[in-house]
Design a protein around this motif. Sequence first.
Motif, PDB file in Angstrom:
ATOM      1  N   PHE A 121       0.831  -1.201   0.000  1.00  0.00           N
ATOM      2  CA  PHE A 121       0.000   0.000   0.000  1.00  0.00           C
ATOM      3  C   PHE A 121       0.868   1.254   0.000  1.00  0.00           C
ATOM      4  O   PHE A 121       0.504   2.273  -0.587  1.00  0.00           O
ATOM      5  CB  PHE A 121      -0.946  -0.016   1.207  1.00  0.00           C
ATOM      6  CG  PHE A 121      -2.059   0.980   1.106  1.00  0.00           C
ATOM      7  CD1 PHE A 121      -3.124   0.780   0.252  1.00  0.00           C
ATOM      8  CD2 PHE A 121      -2.038   2.131   1.879  1.00  0.00           C
ATOM      9  CE1 PHE A 121      -4.157   1.709   0.155  1.00  0.00           C
ATOM     10  CE2 PHE A 121      -3.068   3.068   1.795  1.00  0.00           C
ATOM     11  CZ  PHE A 121      -4.124   2.848   0.928  1.00  0.00           C
ATOM     12  N   ALA A 122       2.031   1.173   0.614  1.00  0.00           N
ATOM     13  CA  ALA A 122       2.942   2.320   0.672  1.00  0.00           C
ATOM     14  C   ALA A 122       3.422   2.755  -0.709  1.00  0.00           C
ATOM     15  O   ALA A 122       3.889   3.883  -0.877  1.00  0.00           O
ATOM     16  CB  ALA A 122       4.142   1.997   1.564  1.00  0.00           C
ATOM     17  N   ASP A 123       3.291   1.880  -1.707  1.00  0.00           N
ATOM     18  CA  ASP A 123       3.701   2.223  -3.071  1.00  0.00           C
ATOM     19  C   ASP A 123       2.636   3.024  -3.819  1.00  0.00           C
ATOM     20  O   ASP A 123       2.875   3.478  -4.940  1.00  0.00           O
ATOM     21  CB  ASP A 123       4.024   0.950  -3.859  1.00  0.00           C
ATOM     22  CG  ASP A 123       5.235   0.225  -3.313  1.00  0.00           C
ATOM     23  OD1 ASP A 123       6.083   0.879  -2.667  1.00  0.00           O
ATOM     24  OD2 ASP A 123       5.332  -1.002  -3.527  1.00  0.00           O
ATOM     25  N   LEU A 124       1.472   3.206  -3.218  1.00  0.00           N
ATOM     26  CA  LEU A 124       0.355   3.860  -3.892  1.00  0.00           C
ATOM     27  C   LEU A 124       0.646   5.302  -4.329  1.00  0.00           C
ATOM     28  O   LEU A 124       0.389   5.641  -5.486  1.00  0.00           O
ATOM     29  CB  LEU A 124      -0.893   3.793  -3.025  1.00  0.00           C
ATOM     30  CG  LEU A 124      -2.163   4.373  -3.623  1.00  0.00           C
ATOM     31  CD1 LEU A 124      -2.511   3.722  -4.955  1.00  0.00           C
ATOM     32  CD2 LEU A 124      -3.312   4.220  -2.637  1.00  0.00           C
ATOM     33  N   PRO A 125       1.179   6.177  -3.481  1.00  0.00           N
ATOM     34  CA  PRO A 125       1.411   7.554  -3.944  1.00  0.00           C
ATOM     35  C   PRO A 125       2.306   7.620  -5.185  1.00  0.00           C
ATOM     36  O   PRO A 125       1.998   8.347  -6.137  1.00  0.00           O
ATOM     37  CB  PRO A 125       2.069   8.236  -2.739  1.00  0.00           C
ATOM     38  CG  PRO A 125       1.553   7.470  -1.561  1.00  0.00           C
ATOM     39  CD  PRO A 125       1.484   6.033  -2.042  1.00  0.00           C
ATOM     40  N   GLY A 126       3.367   6.852  -5.211  1.00  0.00           N
ATOM     41  CA  GLY A 126       4.252   6.839  -6.369  1.00  0.00           C
ATOM     42  C   GLY A 126       3.569   6.302  -7.612  1.00  0.00           C
ATOM     43  O   GLY A 126       3.766   6.816  -8.719  1.00  0.00           O
ATOM     44  N   ALA A 127       2.758   5.270  -7.439  1.00  0.00           N
ATOM     45  CA  ALA A 127       2.038   4.689  -8.575  1.00  0.00           C
ATOM     46  C   ALA A 127       1.043   5.696  -9.153  1.00  0.00           C
ATOM     47  O   ALA A 127       0.936   5.839 -10.375  1.00  0.00           O
ATOM     48  CB  ALA A 127       1.322   3.413  -8.147  1.00  0.00           C
ATOM     49  N   LEU A 128       0.322   6.400  -8.301  1.00  0.00           N
ATOM     50  CA  LEU A 128      -0.632   7.402  -8.776  1.00  0.00           C
ATOM     51  C   LEU A 128       0.095   8.500  -9.556  1.00  0.00           C
ATOM     52  O   LEU A 128      -0.388   8.951 -10.606  1.00  0.00           O
ATOM     53  CB  LEU A 128      -1.408   7.998  -7.603  1.00  0.00           C
ATOM     54  CG  LEU A 128      -2.333   7.031  -6.865  1.00  0.00           C
ATOM     55  CD1 LEU A 128      -2.967   7.722  -5.659  1.00  0.00           C
ATOM     56  CD2 LEU A 128      -3.389   6.454  -7.778  1.00  0.00           C
ATOM     57  N   GLU A 129       1.233   8.895  -9.063  1.00  0.00           N
ATOM     58  CA  GLU A 129       2.020   9.924  -9.744  1.00  0.00           C
ATOM     59  C   GLU A 129       2.492   9.422 -11.110  1.00  0.00           C
ATOM     60  O   GLU A 129       2.367  10.135 -12.124  1.00  0.00           O
ATOM     61  CB  GLU A 129       3.222  10.306  -8.870  1.00  0.00           C
ATOM     62  CG  GLU A 129       3.945  11.531  -9.366  1.00  0.00           C
ATOM     63  CD  GLU A 129       5.020  11.969  -8.366  1.00  0.00           C
ATOM     64  OE1 GLU A 129       6.157  12.097  -8.801  1.00  0.00           O
ATOM     65  OE2 GLU A 129       4.679  12.143  -7.182  1.00  0.00           O
ATOM     66  N   ARG A 130       3.029   8.197 -11.157  1.00  0.00           N
ATOM     67  CA  ARG A 130       3.496   7.627 -12.429  1.00  0.00           C
ATOM     68  C   ARG A 130       2.367   7.494 -13.459  1.00  0.00           C
ATOM     69  O   ARG A 130       2.588   7.633 -14.646  1.00  0.00           O
ATOM     70  CB  ARG A 130       4.137   6.254 -12.215  1.00  0.00           C
ATOM     71  CG  ARG A 130       5.541   6.306 -11.656  1.00  0.00           C
ATOM     72  CD  ARG A 130       6.225   4.963 -11.681  1.00  0.00           C
ATOM     73  NE  ARG A 130       5.505   3.911 -10.972  1.00  0.00           N
ATOM     74  CZ  ARG A 130       5.500   3.737  -9.656  1.00  0.00           C
ATOM     75  NH1 ARG A 130       6.162   4.579  -8.872  1.00  0.00           N
ATOM     76  NH2 ARG A 130       4.820   2.750  -9.113  1.00  0.00           N
ATOM     77  N   LEU A 131       1.163   7.221 -12.960  1.00  0.00           N
ATOM     78  CA  LEU A 131       0.014   7.061 -13.852  1.00  0.00           C
ATOM     79  C   LEU A 131      -0.622   8.396 -14.238  1.00  0.00           C
ATOM     80  O   LEU A 131      -1.584   8.420 -14.993  1.00  0.00           O
ATOM     81  CB  LEU A 131      -1.020   6.159 -13.178  1.00  0.00           C
ATOM     82  CG  LEU A 131      -0.590   4.707 -12.974  1.00  0.00           C
ATOM     83  CD1 LEU A 131      -1.589   3.976 -12.078  1.00  0.00           C
ATOM     84  CD2 LEU A 131      -0.443   3.994 -14.313  1.00  0.00           C
ATOM     85  N   GLY A 132      -0.102   9.483 -13.706  1.00  0.00           N
ATOM     86  CA  GLY A 132      -0.663  10.795 -14.018  1.00  0.00           C
ATOM     87  C   GLY A 132      -1.988  11.053 -13.343  1.00  0.00           C
ATOM     88  O   GLY A 132      -2.783  11.855 -13.819  1.00  0.00           O
ATOM     89  N   LEU A 133      -2.238  10.372 -12.238  1.00  0.00           N
ATOM     90  CA  LEU A 133      -3.499  10.519 -11.504  1.00  0.00           C
ATOM     91  C   LEU A 133      -3.298  11.479 -10.332  1.00  0.00           C
ATOM     92  O   LEU A 133      -3.327  11.100  -9.173  1.00  0.00           O
ATOM     93  CB  LEU A 133      -3.991   9.150 -11.035  1.00  0.00           C
ATOM     94  CG  LEU A 133      -4.258   8.161 -12.167  1.00  0.00           C
ATOM     95  CD1 LEU A 133      -4.511   6.764 -11.610  1.00  0.00           C
ATOM     96  CD2 LEU A 133      -5.436   8.623 -13.019  1.00  0.00           C
ATOM     97  N   ALA A 134      -3.091  12.729 -10.661  1.00  0.00           N
ATOM     98  CA  ALA A 134      -2.829  13.763  -9.653  1.00  0.00           C
ATOM     99  C   ALA A 134      -4.143  14.240  -9.057  1.00  0.00           C
ATOM    100  O   ALA A 134      -5.197  14.165  -9.679  1.00  0.00           O
ATOM    101  CB  ALA A 134      -2.088  14.928 -10.303  1.00  0.00           C
ATOM    102  N   PRO A 135      -4.078  14.766  -7.821  1.00  0.00           N
ATOM    103  CA  PRO A 135      -5.308  15.285  -7.184  1.00  0.00           C
ATOM    104  C   PRO A 135      -5.844  16.507  -7.917  1.00  0.00           C
ATOM    105  O   PRO A 135      -5.189  17.143  -8.658  1.00  0.00           O
ATOM    106  CB  PRO A 135      -4.853  15.643  -5.776  1.00  0.00           C
ATOM    107  CG  PRO A 135      -3.374  15.706  -5.805  1.00  0.00           C
ATOM    108  CD  PRO A 135      -2.928  14.927  -6.989  1.00  0.00           C
TER     109      PRO A 135
END
Length: 130
Positions: free
Chosen positions: A116-130
Amino acid sequence: MRDTLAQLRQNGYRTAVCTNKLQQATEMVLSGLDLAGLFDGVAGGDRYPVRKPDKRHLLGLIAELGGSAERAVMIGDSENDAAAAHAAAVPLVMMSYGYARVDPATLGAAAVLDRFADLPGALERLGLAP
């Protein structure tokens, strides 16, 4: 999990729980684990007239939070999560552990994570920014 959720919120993400478990039970578990304050919303299986995999369960929660499918992401661990995300046209990130009875990599996710700790990096890599 707590640190990752706090990091996501600090980064500007809104977080919510979309589950088929009963609303009251879900809220009690989140409170008991001292996680309730890390979520902007909770949609239990009895909150709406439909449940996952029906897309309206997920889309109802997103709408309540003032969001849109285009700006949301489903973090899931089961076939129901994957089906709801695909039906709602919401990007999907699957956890490699959880309720899935099949290999999560076969469920059409943009990413499959072991931690789960990898989630922020994965969202960033996928271009899923807030």
